[in-house]
Design an enzyme around this catalytic site. Structure first.
Site, PDB file in Angstrom:
ATOM      1  N   GLY A 278       0.775  -1.230   0.000  1.00 16.28           N
ATOM      2  CA  GLY A 278       0.000   0.000   0.000  1.00 16.28           C
ATOM      3  C   GLY A 278       0.805   1.279   0.000  1.00 16.28           C
ATOM      4  O   GLY A 278       0.240   2.363   0.102  1.00 16.28           O
ATOM      5  N   GLU A 320       4.612  -6.201   1.393  1.00 17.11           N
ATOM      6  CA  GLU A 320       4.068  -6.607   0.099  1.00 17.11           C
ATOM      7  C   GLU A 320       3.843  -5.424  -0.851  1.00 17.11           C
ATOM      8  O   GLU A 320       2.713  -5.153  -1.245  1.00 17.11           O
ATOM      9  CB  GLU A 320       2.737  -7.329   0.319  1.00 17.11           C
ATOM     10  CG  GLU A 320       2.845  -8.496   1.266  1.00 17.11           C
ATOM     11  CD  GLU A 320       1.500  -9.124   1.594  1.00 17.11           C
ATOM     12  OE1 GLU A 320       1.451 -10.350   1.688  1.00 17.11           O
ATOM     13  OE2 GLU A 320       0.501  -8.384   1.746  1.00 17.11           O
ATOM     14  N   GLY A 322       3.404  -3.485  -4.172  1.00 15.10           N
ATOM     15  CA  GLY A 322       3.114  -3.768  -5.580  1.00 15.10           C
ATOM     16  C   GLY A 322       3.358  -2.503  -6.370  1.00 15.10           C
ATOM     17  O   GLY A 322       4.353  -2.343  -7.073  1.00 15.10           O
ATOM     18  N   ARG A 323       2.427  -1.558  -6.173  1.00 12.28           N
ATOM     19  CA  ARG A 323       2.506  -0.263  -6.850  1.00 12.28           C
ATOM     20  C   ARG A 323       3.872   0.409  -6.682  1.00 12.28           C
ATOM     21  O   ARG A 323       4.410   0.952  -7.647  1.00 12.28           O
ATOM     22  CB  ARG A 323       1.419   0.643  -6.244  1.00 12.28           C
ATOM     23  CG  ARG A 323       1.310   2.012  -6.827  1.00 12.28           C
ATOM     24  CD  ARG A 323       0.497   2.906  -5.856  1.00 12.28           C
ATOM     25  NE  ARG A 323      -0.619   2.168  -5.285  1.00 12.28           N
ATOM     26  CZ  ARG A 323      -1.872   2.230  -5.732  1.00 12.28           C
ATOM     27  NH1 ARG A 323      -2.172   3.017  -6.729  1.00 12.28           N
ATOM     28  NH2 ARG A 323      -2.822   1.522  -5.156  1.00 12.28           N
ATOM     29  N   TYR A 364     -11.530   5.234  -9.412  1.00 13.28           N
ATOM     30  CA  TYR A 364     -11.178   5.868  -8.131  1.00 13.28           C
ATOM     31  C   TYR A 364     -10.967   7.360  -8.232  1.00 13.28           C
ATOM     32  O   TYR A 364     -10.423   7.952  -7.307  1.00 13.28           O
ATOM     33  CB  TYR A 364      -9.838   5.355  -7.590  1.00 13.28           C
ATOM     34  CG  TYR A 364      -9.504   3.916  -7.664  1.00 13.28           C
ATOM     35  CD1 TYR A 364     -10.253   2.976  -6.965  1.00 13.28           C
ATOM     36  CD2 TYR A 364      -8.380   3.481  -8.369  1.00 13.28           C
ATOM     37  CE1 TYR A 364      -9.884   1.645  -6.987  1.00 13.28           C
ATOM     38  CE2 TYR A 364      -8.009   2.157  -8.386  1.00 13.28           C
ATOM     39  CZ  TYR A 364      -8.777   1.245  -7.697  1.00 13.28           C
ATOM     40  OH  TYR A 364      -8.412  -0.062  -7.714  1.00 13.28           O
ATOM     41  N   CYS A 391     -17.350   4.282 -25.307  1.00 17.41           N
ATOM     42  CA  CYS A 391     -18.701   4.836 -25.322  1.00 17.41           C
ATOM     43  C   CYS A 391     -19.193   5.121 -23.910  1.00 17.41           C
ATOM     44  O   CYS A 391     -20.190   4.545 -23.458  1.00 17.41           O
ATOM     45  CB  CYS A 391     -19.639   3.873 -26.029  1.00 17.41           C
ATOM     46  SG  CYS A 391     -19.059   3.512 -27.676  1.00 17.41           S
ATOM     47  N   TYR A 421      -1.684  -1.587 -11.814  1.00 15.00           N
ATOM     48  CA  TYR A 421      -3.144  -1.561 -11.891  1.00 15.00           C
ATOM     49  C   TYR A 421      -3.675  -0.926 -13.173  1.00 15.00           C
ATOM     50  O   TYR A 421      -4.756  -0.347 -13.172  1.00 15.00           O
ATOM     51  CB  TYR A 421      -3.744  -0.877 -10.641  1.00 15.00           C
ATOM     52  CG  TYR A 421      -3.241  -1.520  -9.368  1.00 15.00           C
ATOM     53  CD1 TYR A 421      -3.642  -2.812  -9.043  1.00 15.00           C
ATOM     54  CD2 TYR A 421      -2.337  -0.883  -8.532  1.00 15.00           C
ATOM     55  CE1 TYR A 421      -3.154  -3.443  -7.905  1.00 15.00           C
ATOM     56  CE2 TYR A 421      -1.847  -1.505  -7.394  1.00 15.00           C
ATOM     57  CZ  TYR A 421      -2.258  -2.786  -7.088  1.00 15.00           C
ATOM     58  OH  TYR A 421      -1.772  -3.399  -5.980  1.00 15.00           O
TER      59      TYR A 421
HETATM   60  C1  LIG Z   1      -3.129  -5.065  -3.087  1.00 14.51           C
HETATM   61  C2  LIG Z   1      -2.362  -5.686  -1.993  1.00 14.51           C
HETATM   62  C3  LIG Z   1      -1.010  -5.382  -1.841  1.00 14.51           C
HETATM   63  C4  LIG Z   1      -0.282  -4.393  -2.716  1.00 14.51           C
HETATM   64  O1  LIG Z   1      -0.779  -3.106  -2.630  1.00 14.51           O
HETATM   65  P1  LIG Z   1       0.026  -1.902  -3.329  1.00 14.51           P
HETATM   66  O2  LIG Z   1      -0.830  -0.726  -3.081  1.00 14.51           O
HETATM   67  O3  LIG Z   1       0.152  -2.236  -4.763  1.00 14.51           O
HETATM   68  O4  LIG Z   1       1.361  -1.851  -2.648  1.00 14.51           O
HETATM   69  C5  LIG Z   1      -0.314  -6.033  -0.856  1.00 14.51           C
HETATM   70  N1  LIG Z   1      -0.915  -6.950  -0.048  1.00 14.51           N
HETATM   71  C6  LIG Z   1      -2.217  -7.249  -0.175  1.00 14.51           C
HETATM   72  C7  LIG Z   1      -2.802  -8.254   0.728  1.00 14.51           C
HETATM   73  C8  LIG Z   1      -2.980  -6.640  -1.142  1.00 14.51           C
HETATM   74  O5  LIG Z   1      -4.278  -6.941  -1.257  1.00 14.51           O
END
Ligand SMILES: *Cc1c(COP(=O)(O)O)cnc(C)c1O
Length: 463
Positions: A278, A320, A322-323, A364, A391, A421
């Site tokens: 996150g 964890e 991602g982004r 969002y 459309c 995403y």
């Molecule tokens: C979506 C998610 C992430 C990654 O979130 P980011 O905003 O991309 O860092 C990590 N852990 C869990 C459990 C998630 O659902």
């Protein structure tokens, strides 16, 4: 510790108040390094390059729209996370942000682990050779088939999300003669987004088991009794696009509180804690994300301090992102099709993609930036809204931005920070063909996910 009420729901993390766009930048030709991948630069001739390749050539070779990904930047960011957390912690890249076999190989090589949350993501990870014990399986409704496949593969951990799943995973593992390592995902009553968070007693959402009302403690009680599973830790994920560490502080405090209760009740000190992902990135020049080493230091200190206070051994931490790894490494390259000035309002710039390749703005109200990349321009800034070809009037890619007033059909524009995403949420709406992902490194470009074709579409339609 900041605590501020936030009237909007979790979806509204990126909302820009209506009509409050920033003033135009002094020079529209300047690319803010905060929002662009590291090897992006504007050449002497005004054309933007990535790792030495002009975008005009990329557009010719691969077509538009296309996601252009800076491989060296991806690897550098992955490595920075890995290094920041060191040997006593694990970094799981959240595959849902963007997953392909090339990405899996880069992660494996850079020493990261991988989160998946579906059979499809698991198949991609395994097919690219990520060792199963470095994969974690998430999701609030994993099917029995998905669980069985993961257990058979020898997956590192399954993150349990409900009371039913505790029993389901234990049963499946036991019937396969295995003992599956698991974590329990708890909701700690913290909802974080962007610059603020709210701490609540309850969380009204589908993920995890609430700490509130002793539910998480009961889940632990049940998990510890079952032979098919080995409970290795507690998991918490509090939101997305977060800049403020205080939400993690409250989350860690509450999770450690649970670890202490578990020790007191069962005489067991769980060895791991997962604080989720996150962490925010810069979508516009107004965003100020933290570096991985600052985040690692802050999270490690928080957990260590909380554990010392509770007289617990500090568990192994996992995170964890991602982004924060993939988001900044890619941009979407579009060709301008039409330029439509609406007097006294703004100019609508239509591109050859839209909500099918970037749903985040519609979903969002996400903010993005945009730049003219096929040439430089000294024209005055004009207020634009970049829209797609779908459309829907909500088919907006960039809500409010400035582009040079001489913008014309045929120009290439690019939207940075679309690595996360965007391709992973892409759709075939209006039978759009999902764009390719082109990885660029050291003057060379190669397709890592190819463009969809009409044949692909028709193959699914069996008539
Ligand atoms: C979506 C998610 C992430 C990654 O979130 P980011 O905003 O991309 O860092 C990590 N852990 C869990 C459990 C998630 O659902």
């Amino acid at each position: 510790m900041s605590r501020s009420a936030h009237p909007a729901g979790p979806r509204h993390a990126d909302v820009l108040p209506e009509g409050h766009y920033a003033a135009p930048p002094a020079d529209l030709n300047v690319l803010d390094p905060k929002v662009w991948a590291r090897s992006v630069a504007r050449g002497e001739d005004g054309v933007v390059t990535v790792a030495g390749l002009p975008v005009t050539r990329l557009a010719e070779e691969f077509g538009t729209p296309a996601y252009i990904l800076d491989e060296a930047d991806f690897r550098a960011r992955a490595r920075a996370w890995r290094t920041a957390f060191g040997a006593d912690a694990d970094v799981f890249y959240a595959g849902k942000a963007f997953l392909s076999r090339a990405v899996v190989r880069w992660l494996a090589e850079e020493g990261l682990n991988l989160d998946v949350c579906s059979g499809g993501e698991l198949a991609t990870a395994l097919s690219a050779g990520m060792p199963a014990d470095r994969i974690a399986f998430h999701g609030n409704n994993k099917s029995a088939a998905e669980i069985e496949r993961a257990v058979r593969a020898g997956i590192g951990r399954i993150v349990l999300d409900s009371f039913q799943e505790i029993v389901r995973v234990a049963h499946i593992a036991q019937s396969l003669g295995k003992r599956q390592r698991v974590q329990i995902r708890v909701t700690v009553g913290v909802e974080a987004h962007t610059h603020e968070f709210i701490a609540t007693a309850h969380e009204d959402q589908k993920f995890g088991i609430p700490l509130a009302g002793g539910q998480a403690a009961e889940a632990v009680r049940r998990a510890l009794r079952l032979d098919g599973i080995e409970l290795i830790g507690i998991h918490s994920h509090i939101g997305s696009q977060i800049f403020d560490m205080s939400g993690f502080e409250v989350a860690a405090h509450r999770v450690v509180g649970l670890l202490k209760d578990i020790r007191d009740e069962h005489g067991v000190e769980l060895p791991e804690i997962d604080l989720g992902g996150g962490l925010g990135i810069a979508y516009t020049s107004g965003d100020d994300p933290r570096e991985p080493h600052e985040i690692a230091k802050a999270l490690t200190e928080i957990v260590t301090r909380e554990c010392r206070a509770a007289r617990l051994r500090t568990p192994r931490i996992s995170v964890e992102p991602g982004r924060a790894i993939v988001g900044p490494t890619a941009f979407t390259l579009y060709e301008v099709g039409t330029v439509k000035p609406l007097d006294g309002l703004r100019t609508y710039v239509s591109v050859d993609g839209g909500m099918s390749d970037n749903i985040r703005t519609a979903l969002y109200d996400a903010e993005y930036s945009v730049a003219l990349v096929s040439r430089a321009s000294d024209a005055e800034p004009m207020l634009v809204r970049v829209v797609g070809k779908h459309c829907e009037s909500g088919d907006i890619v960039v809500k409010d931005a400035f582009l040079p007033a001489d913008l014309a059909p045929g120009d290439l524009i690019a939207v940075p920070a679309t690595g996360a995403y965007c391709r992973s949420m892409a759709s075939n709406y209006n039978h759009a063909l999902r764009p390719p992902v082109v990885a660029v490194e050291n003057g060379e470009a190669r397709v890592i996910v190819r463009r969809e074709t009409e044949e692909d579409l028709l193959r699914l339609d069996v008539g």
